[in-house]
Design a protein around this motif. Structure first.
Motif, PDB file in Angstrom:
ATOM      1  N   ALA A   1      17.458  51.411  50.509  1.00 25.39           N
ATOM      2  CA  ALA A   1      18.386  50.475  49.862  1.00 25.39           C
ATOM      3  C   ALA A   1      17.771  49.846  48.610  1.00 25.39           C
ATOM      4  O   ALA A   1      18.492  49.373  47.725  1.00 25.39           O
ATOM      5  CB  ALA A   1      18.788  49.374  50.839  1.00 25.39           C
ATOM      6  N   VAL A   2      16.438  49.851  48.535  1.00 22.68           N
ATOM      7  CA  VAL A   2      15.778  49.161  47.407  1.00 22.68           C
ATOM      8  C   VAL A   2      14.877  50.068  46.573  1.00 22.68           C
ATOM      9  O   VAL A   2      14.379  49.650  45.534  1.00 22.68           O
ATOM     10  CB  VAL A   2      14.938  47.955  47.905  1.00 22.68           C
ATOM     11  N   ALA A   3      14.668  51.313  47.039  1.00 21.75           N
ATOM     12  CA  ALA A   3      13.732  52.203  46.330  1.00 21.75           C
ATOM     13  C   ALA A   3      14.441  53.487  45.910  1.00 21.75           C
ATOM     14  O   ALA A   3      15.422  53.913  46.535  1.00 21.75           O
ATOM     15  CB  ALA A   3      12.547  52.538  47.238  1.00 21.75           C
ATOM     16  N   THR A   4      13.936  54.106  44.853  1.00 21.86           N
ATOM     17  CA  THR A   4      14.483  55.396  44.413  1.00 21.86           C
ATOM     18  C   THR A   4      13.354  56.224  43.817  1.00 21.86           C
ATOM     19  O   THR A   4      12.207  55.772  43.731  1.00 21.86           O
ATOM     20  CB  THR A   4      15.647  55.178  43.416  1.00 21.86           C
ATOM     21  N   SER A   5      13.679  57.468  43.453  1.00 22.21           N
ATOM     22  CA  SER A   5      12.673  58.365  42.868  1.00 22.21           C
ATOM     23  C   SER A   5      13.280  59.064  41.655  1.00 22.21           C
ATOM     24  O   SER A   5      14.516  59.076  41.483  1.00 22.21           O
ATOM     25  CB  SER A   5      12.261  59.419  43.899  1.00 22.21           C
ATOM     26  N   VAL A   6      12.423  59.692  40.863  1.00 18.19           N
ATOM     27  CA  VAL A   6      12.925  60.442  39.707  1.00 18.19           C
ATOM     28  C   VAL A   6      13.865  61.551  40.206  1.00 18.19           C
ATOM     29  O   VAL A   6      14.942  61.772  39.633  1.00 18.19           O
ATOM     30  CB  VAL A   6      11.761  61.031  38.880  1.00 18.19           C
ATOM     31  N   GLU A   7      13.493  62.191  41.318  1.00 20.03           N
ATOM     32  CA  GLU A   7      14.357  63.258  41.852  1.00 20.03           C
ATOM     33  C   GLU A   7      15.729  62.721  42.257  1.00 20.03           C
ATOM     34  O   GLU A   7      16.753  63.369  42.016  1.00 20.03           O
ATOM     35  CB  GLU A   7      13.679  63.934  43.054  1.00 20.03           C
ATOM     36  N   ASP A   8      15.761  61.524  42.858  1.00 19.14           N
ATOM     37  CA  ASP A   8      17.053  60.926  43.218  1.00 19.14           C
ATOM     38  C   ASP A   8      17.914  60.726  41.969  1.00 19.14           C
ATOM     39  O   ASP A   8      19.128  60.863  42.010  1.00 19.14           O
ATOM     40  CB  ASP A   8      16.855  59.553  43.889  1.00 19.14           C
ATOM     41  N   VAL A   9      17.272  60.370  40.861  1.00 10.11           N
ATOM     42  CA  VAL A   9      18.021  60.035  39.643  1.00 10.11           C
ATOM     43  C   VAL A   9      18.455  61.296  38.890  1.00 10.11           C
ATOM     44  O   VAL A   9      19.596  61.395  38.437  1.00 10.11           O
ATOM     45  CB  VAL A   9      17.159  59.145  38.710  1.00 10.11           C
ATOM     46  N   THR A  10      17.537  62.262  38.767  1.00  8.60           N
ATOM     47  CA  THR A  10      17.832  63.410  37.890  1.00  8.60           C
ATOM     48  C   THR A  10      18.245  64.656  38.669  1.00  8.60           C
ATOM     49  O   THR A  10      18.696  65.636  38.073  1.00  8.60           O
ATOM     50  CB  THR A  10      16.587  63.794  37.055  1.00  8.60           C
ATOM     51  N   GLY A  11      18.024  64.647  39.986  1.00 16.99           N
ATOM     52  CA  GLY A  11      18.345  65.835  40.791  1.00 16.99           C
ATOM     53  C   GLY A  11      17.206  66.834  40.828  1.00 16.99           C
ATOM     54  O   GLY A  11      17.304  67.858  41.499  1.00 16.99           O
TER      55      GLY A  11
END
Ligand code: BT5
Length: 253
Positions: A147-157
């Motif tokens: 809910a509070v963290a993300t990654s480059v892969e999450d953003v760009t695929g």
């Protein structure tokens, strides 16, 4: 000021790259020494918090700097590092992340990268060890943080190549560090930070630190990098430590 000349040491696994880089700085390592690890078994955040650093999932590094800055300007090292991470992801991964005071790089209102700058006194003078952890792949953090963290892969695929991001980051860090220490560099870093962060002005935020928690509206930065927040009472508060959370998401395009 000679340009930063990075020299990189790689580890498969280390407790914390900040601890390793600090140890080497205490032994006299010159500025530019950079410790990179595939995994950290005891990655650190601020205030004894943990930074989860699973093997091969993120970029975990620490750089030794020996800045010629007045002590009260040292918080600007964290802000210039956020700008460098932002610029590096823009160049290497084709998207422009947001930055949040004091030490976060964000995407879609979630944390993508954390920065831990620690000042230490060494026999050859004061050093600042800048630790940077960037979530590159989806497995960089556990489900509880989704809910509070993300990654480059999450953003760009796509998971980016670590070494490409590293190369770009060292380039941008050298550039921003040089800028910080140049004539009027501190003002430029503050101005660029404000221009790059959706949190700099007009955001409804909650501030939490060891002393208190309060809500207000952000009103830019002081020249030393402290955050200005207009509290509900109308008072302008100057925040030098703490966590900032958005009370409402950013609706601007
Ligand atoms: C930070 O602290 O954000 C600073 C993180 C610095 C990590 C780097 S990695 C290389 C170098 N070596 C180290 O030992 N550290 C540096 P803070 O603002 O206090 O945030 C910590 C909080 O972020 C934790 O309490 C968790 O809630 C959350 N967190 C932990 N791991 C995370 C991850 N991989 N991604 C997103 N959030 C995470």
């Amino acid at each position: 000021m000679p340009p930063l000349a990075p020299s990189i040491i790689y580890f498969d696994s280390v407790g914390s790259t900040n601890t390793e880089a600090s140890r080497r700085a205490m032994q006299g390592a010159p500025e530019g020494l950079c410790v990179v690890a595939d995994e950290q078994t005891a990655g650190r955040g601020r205030l004894e918090r943990h930074w989860l650093s699973p093997k091969g999932a993120g970029l975990y590094l620490s750089v030794v700097l020996r800045p010629q800055l007045a002590p009260n300007s040292l918080p600007l090292v964290t802000l210039m590092s956020s700008l460098a991470v932002r610029d590096a992801l823009k160049a290497s991964s084709n998207f422009t992340p947001d930055i949040k005071w004091p030490n976060d790089v964000m995407a879609n209102e979630k944390k993508l990268c954390g920065i831990l700058a620690e000042a230490i006194e060494t026999a050859s003078g004061r050093a600042v060890v800048v630790g940077i952890g960037i979530n590159l792949k989806k497995g960089s953090f556990p489900e509880e943080l989704a809910a509070v963290a993300t990654s480059v892969e999450d953003v760009t695929g796509q998971p980016p190549a670590r070494d490409r991001v590293l190369e770009s980051l060292m380039h941008e860090l050298s550039r921003r560090y040089d800028q910080l220490q140049s004539l009027e560099g501190e003002e430029k870093i503050v101005a660029d930070w404000c221009a790059a962060s959706s949190y700099a002005n007009g955001r409804c935020v909650r501030i939490a630190n060891e002393r208190e928690t309060f809500e207000g509206i952000t009103r830019g930065l002081e020249s030393d990098g402290a955050l200005r927040v207009e509290a509900a009472s109308g008072d302008l508060r100057i925040v030098r430590a703490g966590d900032v959370t958005a009370v409402r998401p950013n609706n601007s395009p």
